[in-house]
Enzyme design. Structure first.
Site, PDB file in Angstrom:
ATOM      1  N   PRO A 183      73.124  18.938  34.018  1.00 31.38           N
ATOM      2  CA  PRO A 183      71.766  18.911  34.569  1.00 31.38           C
ATOM      3  C   PRO A 183      70.702  18.810  33.482  1.00 31.38           C
ATOM      4  CG  PRO A 183      73.086  20.564  35.707  1.00 31.38           C
ATOM      5  CD  PRO A 183      73.904  20.086  34.533  1.00 31.38           C
ATOM      6  N   TYR A 184      70.946  19.420  32.329  1.00 35.90           N
ATOM      7  CA  TYR A 184      70.010  19.283  31.201  1.00 35.90           C
ATOM      8  C   TYR A 184      69.802  17.808  30.862  1.00 35.90           C
ATOM      9  CZ  TYR A 184      68.523  19.002  26.330  1.00 35.90           C
ATOM     10  OH  TYR A 184      67.873  18.661  25.167  1.00 35.90           O
ATOM     11  N   GLY A 185      70.901  17.057  30.733  1.00 37.71           N
ATOM     12  CA  GLY A 185      70.790  15.634  30.442  1.00 37.71           C
ATOM     13  C   GLY A 185      70.015  14.879  31.510  1.00 37.71           C
TER      14      GLY A 185
END
Length: 341
Positions: A183-185
């Site tokens: 999700p960070y990406g």
């Protein structure tokens, strides 16, 4: 590992040319030797504080903004600001991008360096996603809104190699289809798309620099080399997720921040990779041991959200603003050791 030459698609190569005048927008940021008024978000962080020091050394005036969030020890962030705050060309503003009146800070800026955000692939799953979305997507949109009608030069967004995920080619060029595995990406890719939208719709000269694994003195305590040095000093185990053959592309922080200013001064817009020394994690551990002593490795299963391999193709950055990593891995690690990591 030598960079692979790729044919650049028109939408990628278009950012290597100089932009035409943009009305009121300041053009000083497009002259490499120009002295600028620079706004830096995330200025108290690892990269942000190094960038501020680099800009001040170049003669720039720096307006620093940071929310001083508790993503890690705030005392470390305040320590990063200590020497900077003694400089007359430096001013610090404790502010959240989503709450602050950004206009007075941005007026007259020749360049905006947007480094503020929430890092960490592993912490972005589940409940952590809301915080990542707020600090990486919503904060970026708020800053772009504040910039769009003001006279400003380059808008430099610190993106991440995490947008590639498990890339099908290595080294990976900007033409590769982004496939985030965390999700960070996803949030960093969304922020890139926002930068592109504001460039297209409002003429904001945005550029997203896809930073690979940046390291150096004052590195965040959750990052790999900081944890390796801490493990070596304390004689405690270092948890290694995966088999150690996974590769990362390590870029020394002072090379990274120099590239940011060079990019801002070049007239470049779009997306570019910034990397330095691709090595396996086993090789990285051995390199730390060569300057810090033995490290006990504690094997752990690979975690979701960790890409298997990461290596930058720096062809675009080299052509557009002369990027060339200058610091070998052993030199950068020696500098970390000399400065207490």
């Amino acid at each position: 590992m030598p960079a692979v030459r790729h044919r650049l698609a028109p939408e990628v190569i278009s950012h290597a040319h100089r932009l035409p005048p943009l009305g009121k927008r300041a053009l000083g940021a497009r002259r490499r030797e120009a002295v600028m008024r620079a706004v830096v978000t995330g200025a108290a962080g690892f990269m942000g504080s190094h960038l501020c020091a680099h800009l001040l050394a170049a003669g720039d005036t720096v307006v620093a903004v940071d929310a001083l969030t508790d993503s890690y020890d705030v005392a470390l962030k305040r320590r990063n600001l200590r020497d900077l705050s003694r400089r007359p060309a430096f001013s610090f503003h404790h502010a959240d991008l989503l709450d602050a009146d950004l206009g007075p800070l941005l007026d007259g800026a020749h360049a905006v360096y947007h480094l503020a955000g929430e890092s960490g692939a592993r912490s972005s799953w589940g409940p952590g996603f809301e915080l990542h979305a707020r600090r990486n997507i919503l904060a970026t949109q708020a800053l772009l809104e504040a910039v769009r009608d003001r006279a400003s030069g380059a808008f430099v967004h610190a993106s991440s190699s995490s947008v590639y995920g498990d890339a099908r080619t290595s080294p990976t060029a900007e033409t590769a289809c982004p496939r985030p595995v965390s999700p960070y990406g996803v949030t960093k890719l969304a922020a890139e798309h926002l930068c592109a939208l504001y460039r297209t719709a409002y003429g904001v000269p945005t550029l997203s620099l896809r930073l690979f694994s940046v390291y150096g003195p004052r590195q965040r305590p959750d990052m790999a080399f900081a944890r390796l040095f801490a493990a070596a000093a304390a004689g405690r185990p270092f948890p290694l997720y995966g088999d150690g053959e996974q590769t990362r592309d390590f870029l020394y922080v002072r090379d990274a921040v120099a590239a940011m200013r060079d990019a801002a001064c070049s007239g470049f817009t779009g997306v570019a990779d910034l990397g330095g020394s691709p090595v396996s994690m086993k090789q990285a551990i051995a390199a730390v041991e060569s300057v810090a002593g033995p490290v006990e490795v504690l094997p752990r299963p690979a975690e979701r959200g960790d890409a298997r391999h990461a290596a930058a193709d720096i062809t675009v950055a080299s052509r557009a603003f002369g990027f060339r990593p200058r610091t070998a891995l052993h030199e950068g690690l020696a500098a970390m050791a000399a400065e207490g990591a």
